[in-house]
Write a protein that holds these residues in place. Structure first.
Motif, short mmCIF file in Angstrom:
data_model
loop_
_atom_site.label_atom_id
_atom_site.label_comp_id
_atom_site.label_asym_id
_atom_site.label_seq_id
_atom_site.Cartn_x
_atom_site.Cartn_y
_atom_site.Cartn_z
N ALA A 79 5.34 -8.71 -10.05
CA ALA A 79 5.18 -10.09 -9.58
C ALA A 79 4.51 -10.11 -8.21
CB ALA A 79 6.54 -10.78 -9.53
N ASN A 80 4.92 -9.21 -7.33
CA ASN A 80 4.31 -9.14 -6.00
C ASN A 80 2.82 -8.80 -6.08
OD1 ASN A 80 6.85 -9.59 -4.91
ND2 ASN A 80 7.24 -7.44 -4.50
N LEU A 81 2.47 -7.87 -6.96
CA LEU A 81 1.07 -7.46 -7.09
C LEU A 81 0.21 -8.61 -7.62
CD1 LEU A 81 1.52 -3.84 -8.47
CD2 LEU A 81 0.41 -4.47 -6.32
N VAL A 82 0.77 -9.40 -8.53
CA VAL A 82 0.03 -10.57 -9.02
C VAL A 82 -0.22 -11.53 -7.86
CG1 VAL A 82 0.08 -12.56 -10.55
CG2 VAL A 82 0.91 -10.36 -11.37
N ARG A 83 0.83 -11.84 -7.12
CA ARG A 83 0.70 -12.81 -6.03
C ARG A 83 -0.23 -12.31 -4.93
NH1 ARG A 83 5.91 -15.70 -3.98
NH2 ARG A 83 4.43 -17.41 -3.90
N LEU A 84 -0.01 -11.05 -4.53
CA LEU A 84 -0.86 -10.51 -3.47
C LEU A 84 -2.29 -10.31 -3.94
CD1 LEU A 84 1.51 -7.89 -1.78
CD2 LEU A 84 0.37 -9.82 -0.65
N GLY A 85 -2.46 -9.89 -5.21
CA GLY A 85 -3.80 -9.73 -5.74
C GLY A 85 -4.58 -11.03 -5.73
N ARG A 86 -3.90 -12.11 -6.10
CA ARG A 86 -4.55 -13.43 -6.09
C ARG A 86 -4.79 -13.90 -4.66
NH1 ARG A 86 -2.81 -15.94 -11.07
NH2 ARG A 86 -3.85 -14.75 -12.72
N SER B 182 -8.71 -7.08 -6.76
CA SER B 182 -8.72 -6.83 -8.20
C SER B 182 -7.95 -5.56 -8.55
CB SER B 182 -10.16 -6.72 -8.71
OG SER B 182 -10.85 -5.67 -8.05
N GLN B 183 -7.91 -4.59 -7.65
CA GLN B 183 -7.17 -3.36 -7.92
C GLN B 183 -5.68 -3.66 -8.06
OE1 GLN B 183 -7.19 -0.46 -4.78
NE2 GLN B 183 -6.15 1.10 -6.00
N TRP B 184 -5.15 -4.50 -7.20
CA TRP B 184 -3.72 -4.83 -7.29
C TRP B 184 -3.43 -5.62 -8.56
CZ3 TRP B 184 -2.18 -6.28 -1.56
CH2 TRP B 184 -2.19 -5.10 -0.79
N LEU B 185 -4.34 -6.50 -8.95
CA LEU B 185 -4.15 -7.24 -10.21
C LEU B 185 -4.16 -6.28 -11.40
CD1 LEU B 185 -6.38 -10.37 -9.53
CD2 LEU B 185 -3.89 -10.30 -9.65
N ASP B 186 -5.02 -5.27 -11.34
CA ASP B 186 -5.07 -4.26 -12.41
C ASP B 186 -3.76 -3.49 -12.47
OD1 ASP B 186 -6.49 -2.54 -14.41
OD2 ASP B 186 -6.16 -1.04 -12.85
N LEU B 187 -3.23 -3.09 -11.31
CA LEU B 187 -1.95 -2.38 -11.28
C LEU B 187 -0.81 -3.25 -11.80
CD1 LEU B 187 -2.11 -0.45 -7.87
CD2 LEU B 187 -2.55 0.43 -10.17
N ALA B 188 -0.87 -4.55 -11.51
CA ALA B 188 0.14 -5.46 -12.03
C ALA B 188 0.12 -5.48 -13.55
CB ALA B 188 -0.09 -6.87 -11.48
N GLY B 189 -1.09 -5.59 -14.11
CA GLY B 189 -1.21 -5.60 -15.57
C GLY B 189 -0.75 -4.30 -16.19
N GLU C 30 0.84 -1.20 0.00
CA GLU C 30 0.00 0.00 0.00
C GLU C 30 0.87 1.26 0.00
OE1 GLU C 30 -3.08 0.31 -0.46
OE2 GLU C 30 -4.21 -1.39 0.36
N THR C 31 1.90 1.26 0.84
CA THR C 31 2.81 2.41 0.89
C THR C 31 3.55 2.58 -0.42
OG1 THR C 31 3.12 2.08 3.28
CG2 THR C 31 4.73 3.45 2.15
#
Length: 342
Positions: A202-209, A214-221, A158-159
């Motif tokens: 990679a972290n956003l994909v893992r944490l998003g899942r 879904s917001q973190w997965l969007d940021l990963a993409g 988040e930070t």
């Protein structure tokens, strides 16, 4: 370490350079001594050299502790503890994580410092400090199922988003905003160290899942797409980012183990999953305690996972659809092996 006989640059001309000219066996023959005598003579000579060297001022030693590098080390130690079956490596990973949280983290602002030196932390953390440490904490969580590491990884993410996200161009800036810096850069090369954006994605994909965010997965993409030009022209330069992209495009894979944390049957099943590596697979422990409570708030189906006839069981889930629970460890191992081969 000096090869005195191969001095192509003439650096050692006129100097006395110690080197091993003959093997001990050759010296024994040359001086008509036996091997123990030669060994003792060498030991005495080495001791005299050490005593003389200790009288000189030693070279400067870099003693700073870097948050980013420790994050990579935590990741390696946690993974290595399972691969090598060495609990001391996992203890070292935990110790490093505790040290960073105690000395290089401000819990009030939820921000990191970049380095620890001479008893104090200093310099505000940059993107690689956040991304590398989060990667280490996620691996540590996978190996310990201790929710404190997952929760800290989430807070740091988040930070990281607040401090480094590029609203105009997507992806993350490598550095904090600074009025003296005209351009904030984004490294696009996974070399001896991965690019910070590669691990951040990679972290956003893992944490998003893992947290159904879904917001973190969007940021990963969006982070991955912001490097499209480099990925198309020079894909071998960003293997970590390519792996993150592949994981994002693949269906999530989960193994939920329901069992008492310290029970032998639970440990056996956990060990099988941990040693059966598959990209993008997550291991979650429904322990009936804090870990299951934390996970259940984000993934409701984990909340209902429970043992069967007081035995530890495993649920294999693909794209959040779980198969019938498995009790037999060998059956689980075969199931996981089929996933790797598919």
């Amino acid at each position: 370490g000096v090869n005195a006989l191969a001095d192509s640059q003439q650096e050692f001309t006129g100097r006395n350079i110690l080197y091993l000219k003959h093997r001990p066996e050759e010296a024994a023959k040359q001086f008509n001594r036996d091997l123990p005598q030669i060994g003792a003579a060498l030991a005495r000579a080495s001791q005299k050299l050490i005593e003389k060297r200790q009288q000189r001022k030693g070279p400067h030693r870099d003693e700073k502790v870097l948050t980013a590098w420790n994050g990579l080390m935590i990741k390696a130690l946690a993974k290595g503890s399972v691969v090598l079956q060495d609990s001391q490596l996992l203890d070292a990973a935990r110790h490093a994580a505790v040290f960073l949280r105690t000395t290089l983290y401000n819990p009030r602002s939820q921000t990191l410092y970049r380095r620890f030196c001479q008893g104090e932390g200093g310099i505000m953390g940059q993107l690689d400090d956040y991304a590398f440490l989060v990667a280490g904490l996620l691996e540590l969580y996978q190996m310990t199922q201790d929710p404190q590491w997952l929760q800290w990884a989430m807070a740091l993410t988040e930070t990281q988003i607040d401090l480094f996200w590029d609203e105009q161009g997507d992806g993350f800036f490598d550095s904090l905003p600074d009025p003296l810096v005209v351009v904030r850069l984004k490294n696009d090369y996974d070399g001896a160290e991965p690019a910070a954006n590669s691990l951040a994605a990679a972290n956003l994909v893992r944490l998003g899942r893992l947290t159904d965010n879904s917001q973190w997965l969007d940021l990963a993409g969006r982070t991955i797409r912001s490097f499209d030009e480099q990925l198309h022209q020079n894909p071998q330069a960003l293997p970590v980012l390519l792996a993150a992209r592949q994981e994002l495009l693949s269906a999530p894979s989960l193994v939920v183990v329901a069992g008492r944390r310290d029970a032998e049957d639970t440990k056996k099943i956990l060990g099988i999953v941990q040693r059966s590596w598959c990209p993008g697979r997550f291991l979650l422990l429904a322990d009936g305690g804090e870990n299951q409570e934390v996970l259940g708030k984000m993934l409701p189906f984990v909340r209902t996972a429970s043992m069967e006839d007081n035995q530890a069981i495993a649920y294999f889930c693909r794209d959040y659809t779980c198969q019938l629970p498995v009790v037999d460890p060998e059956e689980l191992a075969e199931m996981l092996a089929r996933e790797i081969g598919s």
